[in-house]
Each structure stands twice: as C-alpha cells, then as structure tokens.
Scaffold this motif. Structure first.
Motif, PDB file in Angstrom:
ATOM      1  N   ARG A  49      41.808  49.536  48.687  1.00  0.00           N
ATOM      2  CA  ARG A  49      42.375  48.204  48.558  1.00  0.00           C
ATOM      3  C   ARG A  49      43.864  48.309  48.253  1.00  0.00           C
ATOM      4  N   THR A  50      44.565  47.244  48.582  1.00  0.00           N
ATOM      5  CA  THR A  50      46.023  47.238  48.379  1.00  0.00           C
ATOM      6  C   THR A  50      46.435  46.440  47.158  1.00  0.00           C
ATOM      7  N   HIS A  51      45.601  45.478  46.746  1.00  0.00           N
ATOM      8  CA  HIS A  51      45.982  44.580  45.660  1.00  0.00           C
ATOM      9  C   HIS A  51      44.762  44.202  44.824  1.00  0.00           C
ATOM     10  N   HIS A  52      45.021  43.861  43.557  1.00  0.00           N
ATOM     11  CA  HIS A  52      44.033  43.186  42.732  1.00  0.00           C
ATOM     12  C   HIS A  52      44.205  41.676  42.893  1.00  0.00           C
ATOM     13  N   ALA A  53      43.202  40.948  42.433  1.00  0.00           N
ATOM     14  CA  ALA A  53      43.236  39.490  42.563  1.00  0.00           C
ATOM     15  C   ALA A  53      44.473  38.898  41.896  1.00  0.00           C
ATOM     16  N   ALA A  54      44.779  39.335  40.697  1.00  0.00           N
ATOM     17  CA  ALA A  54      45.927  38.787  39.976  1.00  0.00           C
ATOM     18  C   ALA A  54      47.238  39.102  40.689  1.00  0.00           C
ATOM     19  N   ASP A  55      47.306  40.252  41.369  1.00  0.00           N
ATOM     20  CA  ASP A  55      48.515  40.603  42.114  1.00  0.00           C
ATOM     21  C   ASP A  55      48.775  39.612  43.239  1.00  0.00           C
ATOM     22  N   VAL A  56      47.698  39.210  43.913  1.00  0.00           N
ATOM     23  CA  VAL A  56      47.839  38.275  45.030  1.00  0.00           C
ATOM     24  C   VAL A  56      48.295  36.913  44.513  1.00  0.00           C
ATOM     25  N   GLU A  57      47.678  36.459  43.420  1.00  0.00           N
ATOM     26  CA  GLU A  57      48.078  35.182  42.831  1.00  0.00           C
ATOM     27  C   GLU A  57      49.537  35.213  42.386  1.00  0.00           C
ATOM     28  N   ALA A  58      49.894  36.254  41.641  1.00  0.00           N
ATOM     29  CA  ALA A  58      51.245  36.320  41.079  1.00  0.00           C
ATOM     30  C   ALA A  58      52.306  36.573  42.145  1.00  0.00           C
ATOM     31  N   VAL A 114      44.268  43.846  51.197  1.00  0.00           N
ATOM     32  CA  VAL A 114      42.887  44.316  51.106  1.00  0.00           C
ATOM     33  C   VAL A 114      42.480  44.239  49.643  1.00  0.00           C
ATOM     34  N   VAL A 115      41.449  43.449  49.368  1.00  0.00           N
ATOM     35  CA  VAL A 115      40.986  43.253  47.997  1.00  0.00           C
ATOM     36  C   VAL A 115      39.499  43.575  47.925  1.00  0.00           C
ATOM     37  N   ALA A 116      38.992  43.722  46.699  1.00  0.00           N
ATOM     38  CA  ALA A 116      37.567  44.013  46.523  1.00  0.00           C
ATOM     39  C   ALA A 116      37.117  43.483  45.173  1.00  0.00           C
ATOM     40  N   LEU A 163      35.609  38.332  42.289  1.00  0.00           N
ATOM     41  CA  LEU A 163      36.057  38.621  40.927  1.00  0.00           C
ATOM     42  C   LEU A 163      36.247  40.121  40.758  1.00  0.00           C
ATOM     43  N   ASP A 164      37.465  40.521  40.377  1.00  0.00           N
ATOM     44  CA  ASP A 164      37.685  41.918  39.994  1.00  0.00           C
ATOM     45  C   ASP A 164      38.154  41.958  38.549  1.00  0.00           C
ATOM     46  N   GLU A 165      38.545  43.117  38.075  1.00  0.00           N
ATOM     47  CA  GLU A 165      38.904  43.239  36.660  1.00  0.00           C
ATOM     48  C   GLU A 165      40.064  42.338  36.282  1.00  0.00           C
ATOM     49  N   SER A 166      40.967  42.082  37.232  1.00  0.00           N
ATOM     50  CA  SER A 166      42.166  41.311  36.910  1.00  0.00           C
ATOM     51  C   SER A 166      41.939  39.817  36.942  1.00  0.00           C
ATOM     52  N   GLY A 167      40.915  39.354  37.655  1.00  0.00           N
ATOM     53  CA  GLY A 167      40.695  37.918  37.760  1.00  0.00           C
ATOM     54  C   GLY A 167      39.937  37.552  39.026  1.00  0.00           C
ATOM     55  N   ARG A 168      40.086  36.294  39.403  1.00  0.00           N
ATOM     56  CA  ARG A 168      39.284  35.689  40.463  1.00  0.00           C
ATOM     57  C   ARG A 168      40.179  35.269  41.618  1.00  0.00           C
ATOM     58  N   LEU A 169      39.717  35.485  42.854  1.00  0.00           N
ATOM     59  CA  LEU A 169      40.506  35.162  44.048  1.00  0.00           C
ATOM     60  C   LEU A 169      39.608  34.500  45.082  1.00  0.00           C
ATOM     61  N   GLN A 170      40.111  33.429  45.669  1.00  0.00           N
ATOM     62  CA  GLN A 170      39.338  32.728  46.701  1.00  0.00           C
ATOM     63  C   GLN A 170      39.490  33.416  48.049  1.00  0.00           C
ATOM     64  N   VAL A 171      38.388  33.455  48.796  1.00  0.00           N
ATOM     65  CA  VAL A 171      38.360  34.040  50.144  1.00  0.00           C
ATOM     66  C   VAL A 171      37.853  32.967  51.107  1.00  0.00           C
ATOM     67  N   TYR A 172      38.489  32.884  52.276  1.00  0.00           N
ATOM     68  CA  TYR A 172      38.112  31.913  53.307  1.00  0.00           C
ATOM     69  C   TYR A 172      37.452  32.661  54.464  1.00  0.00           C
ATOM     70  N   GLN A 202      45.554  26.237  46.528  1.00  0.00           N
ATOM     71  CA  GLN A 202      44.815  27.404  46.026  1.00  0.00           C
ATOM     72  C   GLN A 202      45.165  28.645  46.824  1.00  0.00           C
ATOM     73  N   VAL A 203      45.671  29.674  46.160  1.00  0.00           N
ATOM     74  CA  VAL A 203      45.960  30.945  46.823  1.00  0.00           C
ATOM     75  C   VAL A 203      44.653  31.537  47.345  1.00  0.00           C
ATOM     76  N   THR A 204      44.650  31.923  48.609  1.00  0.00           N
ATOM     77  CA  THR A 204      43.407  32.320  49.281  1.00  0.00           C
ATOM     78  C   THR A 204      43.695  33.446  50.261  1.00  0.00           C
ATOM     79  N   VAL A 205      42.700  34.294  50.492  1.00  0.00           N
ATOM     80  CA  VAL A 205      42.763  35.317  51.542  1.00  0.00           C
ATOM     81  C   VAL A 205      41.832  34.889  52.673  1.00  0.00           C
ATOM     82  N   GLU A 206      42.375  34.785  53.859  1.00  0.00           N
ATOM     83  CA  GLU A 206      41.561  34.465  55.035  1.00  0.00           C
ATOM     84  C   GLU A 206      40.977  35.770  55.576  1.00  0.00           C
ATOM     85  N   ALA A 207      39.659  35.895  55.475  1.00  0.00           N
ATOM     86  CA  ALA A 207      39.009  37.167  55.802  1.00  0.00           C
ATOM     87  C   ALA A 207      39.036  37.428  57.300  1.00  0.00           C
ATOM     88  N   ALA A 208      39.688  38.538  57.658  1.00  0.00           N
ATOM     89  CA  ALA A 208      39.606  39.004  59.045  1.00  0.00           C
ATOM     90  C   ALA A 208      38.470  40.016  59.186  1.00  0.00           C
TER      91      ALA A 208
END
Length: 505
Positions: free
Chosen positions: A45-54, A65-67, A85-94, A130-136
């Motif tokens: 993975r390239t980022h944690h959830a909190a990294d994407v939000e911040a 790439v998140v997990a 949900l990962d250790e850093s927090g929660r991230l929405q996926v589309y 809402q910050v979101t990752v669109e799943a490819a």
C-alpha cells in the motif's frame, strides 16, 4: 450517497452459528475459484487512511493503494460505498460498475463486514465533501469467519470487551486511542529518564524469595531446580544490588505480580516503574517525580488538566505537600503522637467507626486509618511525606536533627518517605533508602513478626549485599497503570491494560 447520509448494510438476522456457516461456505467457494484470500502474503500500500484525508489537496485525482477492514457497506445496483478502517482511521471507498467491471462489482457485493481488503484507485470528494477512493481494483486479503457487533450498539458487555480485546479495538476506536497513548506514555517515561542519565536494566521476574513489598505472591515450580519460585511482587531489591555494585542511576519498567483481588484499582499483574539514584535523597526524587508526571501529561495527554470522574485534576501547579502527621490531624482528628501502640490505633479506629483487619499488627492497622480517612481527600496531586517507620521497612530513619527541625517529638519513629496521590489513589512511593544492613535486618524481622499475610521474607543475599556498602540512595516506584488511569481520565484499571486478567469461564 456516502457514509454521512446512510448507515452500513446490516448483517442478516441469523444466529452466530448460521452466519459463520455462511462465511465458511463463501470461503469454500473462493478457494474453489482459485481466490483463496489466505494465500496472500503481502500487500503493497502507498498510504494510510489518515494520510489520504490529510493530504487530499496533493492527492486529488491521483492513484493510491490503501488497505484495511471493511466496516461499512452500502452497495446496491450499479454502485455503492464502503468504509475501510486501518490503524490510522477510516476511509470511504466508492465501488462503481463502470470502473470495476460487472464481475468485480458482484464480488464486492459478496464481501462481508469485517473482511480485510486492499483497494487501488483515485482520490476524489463526493458532493457532500467526503474524501473517497474510487476503486479501480480491490483484493480480498483476509476473510472474516465471525460476526462483528452491530454498529449502533457496538461491543458494550464489559467482560466480553476484556476477553475479546481484539474485537473491542475494532469496534471501539477510543479504546485503541487510549491504549496507543499508554504505549506512548511508557516510551516517554523512558526518554525522560534516559535524558537524565538513567540506565534501563532488566532484573529477574522469578525469585527464590518473595520480597521487596508486602503482598501475597504467585508461586510456580522450577522443574530443573526442583524448587518453588515466586513471581516478583516488586523490582526493588535487585535494583539496589546494582547500586551496591556501582551503578548510580538505574531503572526498570516491568511487570509485577501480586496474588490479590481484582477491582477498579487493582489487577494481579501490573506495570511498575522503579528507579534508584545514588547520592540523592527523597527530596530530589520528589522533584524528579513531579517533573516526570508533568512531562508525560504535556507530551502524551495534551495538557496538565484532566477530568477524572466529577473532578478536574490539575497537574500544572506545584504539587501540594503534607506530612503524614498533618494529614492524619486534618482528616482523622489524631496525630502520630496519639498513635504510639496498637491499643491507641484500636481506640481511634473505634472512634472513627473504622473496622480494622483481623489479626494484623500496629503498622497495618495504622495504615488502615490513613486509607479510610486521608486518601479519599487526596484528589489533587499531593505528596504525603515523613511516614511512620512501622509502615516503611525499607526507608531510612529520620535523624534527630531533622526531626527537631520538622517539629516532631524526639521519640517519634519516622522515616524519609513520600507517596504521591491524585484522584484519591496512590500513584508513586519513594524512600531515602535504608542502607544500614543491621537496621534493615531488624526491621524486616519485625515486619515478619507482625503476622501479616504476604509479609516480606528475609532475603539473606540482599542483606549480605548491603554489608558490602550501599551509598545514600533515593528510590522511586510508580504504578504505571494507575498513573495512566488518572492522566487519561479512565476510572477502571483494566481499561488501560491491553489484556487484563479475568476469571476463567
């Protein structure tokens, strides 16, 4: 719609066994199709959830790439959302059919809440911001076979929370934050002491003799030596041996075991910080203790004021200081001069309507009066100093000159000792350490004759060590779990212990 507008998809109303059977069937189908999730050995993975939000402003439109664990799912028709949900927090996926493809979207719909997935896709914001990752592309990394507690009710049963701490951490994120801060606080204690020249050491947990404190030990058996051993009830005596040997500033943060009851302030295994500092007395240790507590409060708990129950406790000002005698006079209406014998103690206990422990000696009964009358009043950080010798078999007796200066009667047997209290709990204990081997022997023998359960055994090797000469030394013990209870505003000790001890079912 996103997770600000809709709750998660609920599990079917089936029994736990039925839900597990469904998940086992899904796993079997995945394996038959060559998609066994347990064959994955890594996921880059390239980022944690909190990294994407911040980092949204830099990441918008870029692939990440998140997990993490799927903890919410709202998938219907051609598209939908999930929360990872990962250790850093929660991230929405589309999840969208036009991006994933029909087959992958159907696989996404088959995911269960609690599955661990990896997701690759571009970062964007929904209409509601809402910050979101669109799943490819997504990968099932681990299949849940149990069932998570329902979101809105969570895991509330306290006994189950402690027995299944792993589930508690998944569904109660404040628990993870509290336990993370525990680890950060212990690390900060180490940095504080290391920065002041202390050396961290390790001493045995298995002792041939139970000593260093008054407590009932846990007993084990060493097969090779064909002998009973004890899990340590204190770290003290081995650290003092190191001071005798020439180390001048040593400490240990480690587990201690006491075979006692369990309540909101006691756990049979707990963490102690013990340190010894040659050529200083309990005044220097008092200053060190206050500085250490203030430092941990500032660095880990975001400030020196904490809310504990109905009280706001302020660690910012200089800690209050009272002698043991002053505290008794203030809250029990009698002083040490009035409490010379066991009969004196029994008389005052009767007046105060305090039930004394049966078949205990003078020291234990005097301590009971202190616990019942003084401790409930020690809410703000307070040092209680100058204890009776009967309560302190390892502390140095006060000199005649110091007693005269402090205004004590010449025949009053007091020692150089303090305890630190806050939130009505003892958090730290310190002595100007007794280094007279002859006096130490007499006082340990006197304690043994007190007929107290768990009295210290006579450690002949420790007494021999003292006969080689120990310099004047200040010592300190801090109950780490209790300190973190107070600093985190947590009323139960088991909330700050990752895996507390529980009765077997």
């Amino acid at each position: 719609m996103d997770h600000e507008q809709d709750n998660r998809e609920k599990e079917p109303q089936l029994s736990t066994d039925e839900l597990r059977r469904i998940k086992l069937d899904k796993l079997s189908e995945l394996r038959s199709a060559g998609r066994d999730p347990f064959l994955n050995v890594r996921y880059d993975r390239t980022h944690h959830a909190a990294d994407v939000e911040a980092g949204f402003s830099e990441l918008e439109g870029k692939e990440v790439v998140v997990a993490g664990r799927l903890v919410a799912k709202r998938l219907h028709g051609k598209a939908g959302f999930g929360d990872v949900l990962d250790e850093s927090g929660r991230l929405q996926v589309y999840f969208k059919r036009d991006v994933l493809g029909e087959e992958a979207l159907e696989r996404a719909k088959e995911l269960d809440l609690g599955d661990i997935i990896g997701v690759r896709g571009k970062v964007f914001k929904t209409r509601t911001g809402q910050v979101t990752v669109e799943a490819a592309q997504f990968t099932l990394l681990s299949k849940i076979l149990q069932t998570l507690p329902e979101k809105w009710h969570g895991l509330k049963d306290v006994d189950q929370r402690y027995r299944q701490r792993y589930v508690d951490l998944i569904v109660n994120r404040e628990v993870m934050e509290r336990l993370r801060r525990r680890s950060e606080a212990v690390s900060e204690m180490r940095r504080f002491l290391d920065g002041r020249g202390f050396l961290e050491v390790e001493t045995p947990m298995l002792h041939a003799i139970s000593g260093g404190a008054t407590a009932e030990p846990f007993t084990t058996y060493w097969n090779a030596l064909r002998s009973d051993f004890y899990l340590r009830i204190a770290i003290e005596l081995h650290l003092k041996r190191l001071i005798v040997g020439g180390f001048e500033q040593v400490y240990e943060i480690g587990r201690v075991f006491r075979n006692e009851g369990v309540d909101t302030r006691h756990n049979p295994e707990f963490t102690m910080l013990e340190l010894y500092w040659a050529y200083v007395d309990y005044h220097e240790i008092m200053a060190l203790t206050e500085a250490l507590v203030k430092h941990v409060a500032r660095e880990v708990f975001d400030g020196e004021k904490v809310t504990y129950g109905e009280h706001e406790i302020d660690f910012g000002p200089e800690f209050a200081k009272l002698t043991f005698d002053e505290a008794l006079r203030k809250w029990a209406g009698c002083g040490l001069a009035d409490l010379r014998t066991l009969d004196d103690v029994k008389r005052e206990a009767k007046r105060l309507d305090i039930e004394l422990p049966a078949e205990r000696g003078f020291g234990h009964c005097l301590d009971e009066i202190f616990k019942e009358t003084v401790e409930p009043n020690l809410v703000q950080p307070t040092f209680i100093i100058d204890y009776p010798a009967a309560l302190s078999p390892l502390a140095k007796r006060m000199s005649a000159a110091d007693k005269e200066q402090a205004g004590y009667p010449a025949d009053l047997d007091v020692v150089y000792r303090f305890e630190m209290f806050a939130a009505t709990m003892e958090l730290a204990n310190s002595f100007s350490e007794l280094n007279d081997p002859l006096d130490q022997r007499e006082r340990l023998l006197a304690q043994i004759s007190d007929k107290a359960e768990g009295a210290i055994d006579l450690d002949e090797d420790f007494l021999t060590a003292l006969e080689y000469g120990m310099p004047p030394t200040g010592g300190l013990g801090i109950g780490v779990d209790r300190l973190l209870m107070v600093l985190s505003g947590t009323p139960a000790i088991r909330e700050v212990i990752i895996f507390p001890q529980l009765r077997q079912k």
